[in-house]
Motif scaffolding. Structure first.
Motif, short mmCIF file in Angstrom:
data_model
loop_
_atom_site.label_atom_id
_atom_site.label_comp_id
_atom_site.label_asym_id
_atom_site.label_seq_id
_atom_site.Cartn_x
_atom_site.Cartn_y
_atom_site.Cartn_z
N MET A 1 100.40 5.70 93.90
CA MET A 1 101.12 6.92 94.26
C MET A 1 102.04 7.32 93.12
O MET A 1 102.75 6.48 92.56
CB MET A 1 101.92 6.69 95.53
CG MET A 1 102.62 7.92 96.06
SD MET A 1 103.36 7.59 97.67
CE MET A 1 101.89 7.31 98.66
N ASP A 229 108.92 3.38 112.94
CA ASP A 229 108.39 4.24 111.89
C ASP A 229 109.54 5.10 111.39
O ASP A 229 109.92 6.08 112.01
CB ASP A 229 107.26 5.10 112.47
CG ASP A 229 106.70 6.10 111.47
OD1 ASP A 229 107.24 6.21 110.35
OD2 ASP A 229 105.73 6.79 111.82
N ARG A 268 104.58 -1.61 100.79
CA ARG A 268 103.35 -0.82 100.94
C ARG A 268 103.35 -0.06 102.26
O ARG A 268 102.99 1.12 102.32
CB ARG A 268 102.13 -1.72 100.88
CG ARG A 268 101.86 -2.35 99.52
CD ARG A 268 100.56 -3.15 99.57
NE ARG A 268 100.52 -4.17 98.55
CZ ARG A 268 100.12 -5.42 98.75
NH1 ARG A 268 99.74 -5.80 99.96
NH2 ARG A 268 100.09 -6.29 97.75
N ARG A 269 103.74 -0.75 103.32
CA ARG A 269 103.77 -0.11 104.65
C ARG A 269 104.76 1.05 104.67
O ARG A 269 104.45 2.15 105.14
CB ARG A 269 104.17 -1.15 105.70
CG ARG A 269 104.24 -0.62 107.12
CD ARG A 269 104.77 -1.69 108.07
NE ARG A 269 105.97 -1.26 108.73
CZ ARG A 269 106.00 -0.47 109.81
NH1 ARG A 269 104.88 -0.02 110.32
NH2 ARG A 269 107.14 -0.13 110.36
N GLN A 271 105.97 2.80 102.14
CA GLN A 271 105.53 3.91 101.29
C GLN A 271 104.40 4.69 101.97
O GLN A 271 104.32 5.91 101.83
CB GLN A 271 105.09 3.38 99.92
CG GLN A 271 106.26 2.93 99.07
CD GLN A 271 105.84 2.26 97.77
OE1 GLN A 271 104.65 2.07 97.52
NE2 GLN A 271 106.81 1.88 96.96
N GLY A 272 103.57 3.99 102.73
CA GLY A 272 102.53 4.68 103.47
C GLY A 272 103.09 5.57 104.56
O GLY A 272 102.54 6.64 104.85
N LEU A 273 104.20 5.15 105.15
CA LEU A 273 104.82 5.93 106.23
C LEU A 273 105.74 7.02 105.69
O LEU A 273 105.72 8.15 106.17
CB LEU A 273 105.63 5.00 107.15
CG LEU A 273 104.86 3.99 108.00
CD1 LEU A 273 105.84 3.05 108.69
CD2 LEU A 273 104.00 4.71 109.04
N HIS A 275 106.31 7.89 102.29
CA HIS A 275 105.93 8.53 101.03
C HIS A 275 107.08 8.48 100.03
O HIS A 275 107.54 7.40 99.69
CB HIS A 275 105.43 9.95 101.30
CG HIS A 275 104.30 9.98 102.30
ND1 HIS A 275 103.06 9.45 102.04
CD2 HIS A 275 104.26 10.42 103.59
CE1 HIS A 275 102.28 9.58 103.10
NE2 HIS A 275 102.99 10.17 104.06
#
Length: 459
Positions: A1, A229, A268-269, A271-273, A275
């Motif tokens: 990313m 989240d 990672r989790r 950044q996936g949620l 951004h």
């Protein structure tokens, strides 16, 4: 990313210093109405230390509003807690911080109030006839409580000391909006940390964001959220950021368990949620035990400080943590986490304490290297014992390397950018050890001593 520099808001590059003022100043645990002599002079000295010695560009000070005890049972939203001093003294404190280039945010405890809050006192006096009865949640005039009010009501965390406000009530919403306007107009604060944001009404928080956009350019909203989240709270319609408790847990348990996979997976989790949303990153704060009390090996304080500053987020230091002080909850009390400290007793630490030295150095790196704010995060190597990642920006890179093992470790990975040499940016810190680095054929080898971490610049 790839992270793009689409904005240059102050909070994107900030380093926070958190102060719990009632504790730092040694105020009475119950509000006796008496000011603590010299409180704001002391707070100003610590804020100056945060700027001069640590490079902190923002102060989070709170709770600050008048309360009955620990600060989160608010009595008066328009007054500085009289145990600390006066509104005029706080106005001067903010002006001093601004003169040093520091932003100031304060606690907004908008979910609940103390029992001496004016609207609740009216409810006690007038019961069904109180014009404020709809300001509170779940008021039941057929019930009772341990205070023998002759009615029951919603609270926070099961504590009737903290009376739950009805944030769906437009009058309550407007009262809080006016509170923020008051603190901006009277003191020129730069943001609000929302206490218990994980139980605040979402529409209310959307209203706060609209207000933030109006009251002051780049007015920052950060919420206290524990689990879940985080993007539900931190997004363009609500808050700018939330507390990163998920990473906080991984930082210490990942080292205790010799498991860097926990930390890497967490990032990672998130950044996936979330951004490119920057979460508020910390190793300890006023609600959790100090890092030295949770780590099996205190040498890992260095590792965690480096992670807080080099991972994607907004780094922060809790007062006293830069000196490696301890703090453990006792008999369910949080006060041992919020001690009265005298800055003069730590003057020698600035030149002799390895923890203080690494925090000071990281503050300088954060100011000098934009990659630590804007650089893309590239994972380079990951094992249970070793972790390496780069912050890459404009063809340049800083590489953070970690060894949590009790023996030396050798790491080898592909270079994130073209480079001929590597410089250890923390080589001059107190207690620094020798790190062997070699670059050849697009690869990088690093030999780290046991239980050691550092930051390398690729040239």
């Amino acid at each position: 990313m790839i992270w793009e520099r689409v904005t240059m808001a102050w909070y994107d590059t900030a380093v926070f210093y958190q102060i719990y003022p009632l504790g730092l100043c040694g105020c009475a645990h119950e509000n006796d109405g008496q000011p603590t002599p010299g409180a704001f002079a002391k707070l100003n000295a610590w804020a100056e230390h945060a700027s001069k010695d640590l490079g902190c560009t923002a102060i989070y000070i709170g709770p600050l509003f008048e309360s009955g005890s620990h600060g989160y049972d608010t009595i008066d939203y328009r007054r500085v807690d009289r145990r600390l001093g006066t509104n005029e003294e706080f106005r001067e404190f903010v002006a001093n911080c601004h003169a040093r280039g520091q932003k100031v945010i304060v606690d907004g405890v908008f979910n609940h109030v103390g029992r001496d809050f004016f609207a609740f006192k009216d409810l006690q006096a007038n019961r069904e006839n109180s014009r404020y009865k709809d300001w509170f949640c779940d008021v039941n005039f057929w019930g009772n409580n341990e205070y023998n009010d002759g009615f029951s009501y919603g609270n926070w965390g099961g504590f009737n000391l903290l009376v739950k406000l009805n944030q769906r009530n437009p009058e309550v919403q407007n009262y809080h909006y006016d509170t923020i306007r008051f603190w901006v107009d009277a003191f020129d604060i730069d943001g609000i940390r929302l206490d218990a944001a994980d139980v605040l009404d979402f529409d209310f928080m959307k209203g706060l964001r609209r207000l933030a956009n109006e009251v002051k350019p780049e007015f920052w909203l950060m919420g206290e959220v524990i689990h879940g989240d985080y993007s539900r709270w931190a997004n363009p319609e609500m808050l700018h950021s939330v507390t990163n408790y998920e990473l906080h847990k991984g930082l210490w348990s990942g080292h205790n368990d010799h498991n860097y996979f926990e930390i890497a997976h967490t990032m990672r989790r998130l950044q996936g949620l979330c951004h490119d949303t920057r979460l508020y990153t910390f190793s300890d704060n006023h609600d959790v035990e100090r890092l030295p009390n949770k780590l099996r090996n205190k040498a890992h304080i260095r590792h965690i400080a480096i992670l807080v500053y080099t991972l994607w987020g907004i780094p922060s230091i809790y007062y006293g943590s830069e000196f490696g002080i301890e703090g453990k909850k006792e008999w369910g009390s949080d006060w041992p986490l919020r001690p009265c400290l005298e800055l003069d007793k730590f003057r020698d630490d600035l030149t002799t304490n390895p923890v203080t030295s690494v925090y000071a150095a990281l503050g300088r790196l954060k100011a000098e290297y934009p990659a630590l704010s804007w650089g893309e995060v590239k994972e380079l190597q990951l094992t249970t014992q070793c972790y390496a990642f780069a912050r890459v920006l404009d063809g340049k890179a800083l590489v953070a390397v970690f060894n949590n093992g009790d023996g030396p470790a050798e790491m080898e990975f592909q270079l994130p950018v073209e480079a001929n040499t590597a410089t250890d940016l923390l080589a001059d810190t107190v207690g620094a050890e020798n790190v062997m680095v070699s670059l050849a054929s697009g690869r990088m080898k690093v030999q780290l001593p046991s239980n050691y971490a550092t930051v390398l610049r690729l040239d």
